[in-house]
Design an enzyme around this catalytic site. Sequence first.
Site, PDB file in Angstrom:
ATOM      1  N   CYS A  25       0.296 -14.445  -3.469  1.00 30.23           N
ATOM      2  CA  CYS A  25      -1.112 -14.772  -3.709  1.00 30.23           C
ATOM      3  C   CYS A  25      -1.444 -14.533  -5.181  1.00 30.23           C
ATOM      4  O   CYS A  25      -0.641 -13.949  -5.921  1.00 30.23           O
ATOM      5  CB  CYS A  25      -2.007 -13.883  -2.839  1.00 30.23           C
ATOM      6  SG  CYS A  25      -1.840 -12.146  -3.265  1.00 30.23           S
ATOM      7  N   HIS A  87      -3.373  -3.227  -5.125  1.00 27.17           N
ATOM      8  CA  HIS A  87      -4.184  -2.467  -4.160  1.00 27.17           C
ATOM      9  C   HIS A  87      -5.199  -1.553  -4.844  1.00 27.17           C
ATOM     10  O   HIS A  87      -6.085  -1.028  -4.187  1.00 27.17           O
ATOM     11  CB  HIS A  87      -3.299  -1.562  -3.311  1.00 27.17           C
ATOM     12  CG  HIS A  87      -2.292  -2.286  -2.473  1.00 27.17           C
ATOM     13  ND1 HIS A  87      -2.592  -3.413  -1.761  1.00 27.17           N
ATOM     14  CD2 HIS A  87      -0.987  -2.023  -2.224  1.00 27.17           C
ATOM     15  CE1 HIS A  87      -1.509  -3.816  -1.114  1.00 27.17           C
ATOM     16  NE2 HIS A  87      -0.522  -2.998  -1.385  1.00 27.17           N
ATOM     17  N   HIS A 137      -3.717   2.580   4.536  1.00 23.18           N
ATOM     18  CA  HIS A 137      -3.343   1.544   3.559  1.00 23.18           C
ATOM     19  C   HIS A 137      -3.800   1.959   2.156  1.00 23.18           C
ATOM     20  O   HIS A 137      -4.914   2.460   1.979  1.00 23.18           O
ATOM     21  CB  HIS A 137      -3.998   0.212   3.951  1.00 23.18           C
ATOM     22  CG  HIS A 137      -3.404  -0.966   3.241  1.00 23.18           C
ATOM     23  ND1 HIS A 137      -3.712  -1.273   1.938  1.00 23.18           N
ATOM     24  CD2 HIS A 137      -2.501  -1.890   3.637  1.00 23.18           C
ATOM     25  CE1 HIS A 137      -3.034  -2.349   1.572  1.00 23.18           C
ATOM     26  NE2 HIS A 137      -2.283  -2.741   2.598  1.00 23.18           N
ATOM     27  N   GLU A 139      -4.858   0.324  -0.366  1.00 27.06           N
ATOM     28  CA  GLU A 139      -6.115  -0.301  -0.828  1.00 27.06           C
ATOM     29  C   GLU A 139      -7.314   0.494  -0.307  1.00 27.06           C
ATOM     30  O   GLU A 139      -8.285   0.746  -1.040  1.00 27.06           O
ATOM     31  CB  GLU A 139      -6.204  -1.751  -0.335  1.00 27.06           C
ATOM     32  CG  GLU A 139      -7.522  -2.418  -0.698  1.00 27.06           C
ATOM     33  CD  GLU A 139      -7.704  -3.789  -0.055  1.00 27.06           C
ATOM     34  OE1 GLU A 139      -6.701  -4.509   0.143  1.00 27.06           O
ATOM     35  OE2 GLU A 139      -8.853  -4.134   0.260  1.00 27.06           O
ATOM     36  N   THR A 174      -9.402  -6.142   2.159  1.00 33.64           N
ATOM     37  CA  THR A 174      -9.284  -7.578   1.867  1.00 33.64           C
ATOM     38  C   THR A 174      -8.358  -8.299   2.853  1.00 33.64           C
ATOM     39  O   THR A 174      -8.508  -9.504   3.064  1.00 33.64           O
ATOM     40  CB  THR A 174      -8.749  -7.807   0.442  1.00 33.64           C
ATOM     41  OG1 THR A 174      -7.543  -7.076   0.279  1.00 33.64           O
ATOM     42  CG2 THR A 174      -9.767  -7.398  -0.605  1.00 33.64           C
ATOM     43  N   ASN A 233       0.654  -7.826   5.899  1.00 39.82           N
ATOM     44  CA  ASN A 233       0.172  -9.206   6.072  1.00 39.82           C
ATOM     45  C   ASN A 233       1.271 -10.116   6.605  1.00 39.82           C
ATOM     46  O   ASN A 233       1.000 -11.067   7.332  1.00 39.82           O
ATOM     47  CB  ASN A 233      -0.483  -9.727   4.783  1.00 39.82           C
ATOM     48  CG  ASN A 233       0.504 -10.150   3.742  1.00 39.82           C
ATOM     49  OD1 ASN A 233       0.990 -11.260   3.759  1.00 39.82           O
ATOM     50  ND2 ASN A 233       0.828  -9.251   2.808  1.00 39.82           N
TER      51      ASN A 233
HETATM   52 FE1  F3S Z   1      -3.768 -11.136  -2.795  1.00 45.56          FE
HETATM   53 FE2  F3S Z   1      -5.884 -10.115  -3.883  1.00 45.56          FE
HETATM   54 FE3  F3S Z   1      -6.068 -11.484  -1.665  1.00 45.56          FE
HETATM   55  S1  F3S Z   1      -3.884  -9.170  -3.806  1.00 45.56           S
HETATM   56  S2  F3S Z   1      -4.153 -11.100  -0.618  1.00 45.56           S
HETATM   57  S3  F3S Z   1      -5.501 -12.293  -3.640  1.00 45.56           S
HETATM   58  S4  F3S Z   1      -7.118  -9.602  -2.153  1.00 45.56           S
END
Ligand code: F3S
Length: 296
Positions: A25, A87, A137, A139, A174, A233
Amino acid sequence: MTTCNNEQSPSTAPSIEVAAGSGVCFGVRRALELAEMALAEGQAVYCLGALIHNPQEVARLAGKGFRVISSLDEVAAGDGTLLVRSHGLAPDVVAEARRRGMRIIDATCPLVRRVQTLAVEMQQAGYHVVLAGDEAHPEVRAIQGHAPATVVVGDIEAARRLELAGRVALVSQTTFSPEEFREIAAEIVRRDLAEIRVLNTICAATVDRQRAAAELAGRVDVMFVIGGRNSANTNRLAELCGARGVETYHVEQADEVTADQLSGRRRVGLAAGASTPQWIIQAVCDRIRALQSPPR
Ligand code: F3S
């Protein structure tokens, strides 16, 4: 865009399709780029915890001098750079690294930074902040470091047990499940509270990736979900694909794909977690193509 580059195949050949949005991402890509830039300066670069939940990518960076540490005590005073991973980190940890003479490069994902900022602002405005997320976690721990009175709820059961009064603001990790967030929000909204603010801070990239993977899983014969086994994830993607009733394999690298898994399967789907670089996705594609090719 994530692709699965392969030689032109005849229309009768088995197909491989990669779910939209698969792979690294923007937040993780940004962190990797900042790490590479710091390493290119020839400095020692340290990261508290894994920069990316992908052992192969971690090993590649380690070869360039990147060091994952679990405590600042592992670093000699005044040595090198601390890269704050996507994070985020609690402010007291960053302050301690500065005090020890480390240079800081902040690669906190802007979307994670937004949750930290919202939690602080809401707390300062007098709201009780509830964070939907996994309390273990990193984050979540970093958000609590910024807004220490934040209460974390991991699921609907925990939300039901919450004792709340006054004004409440709900935010989320998130990468939290949108379905569970909606359940928790509904539980809080039905309470008799002075004011309730629901701030959906789930990352759109996560939602889109999950939706695309589940959609693809519904129209292929077998799914491979690529990513670290310690990546929350990626595990969630595998869960979602499996829930569509298709045979789903969670693999970290190409050599885990076997001929047996592909036997009789004409439509192959791939999805990859937010920490899976394109080169690993491509390696899995190449492996599947090689196993599908009839022996000469
Ligand atoms: Fe990646 Fe940021 Fe979303 S690390 S999964 S773009 S919150």
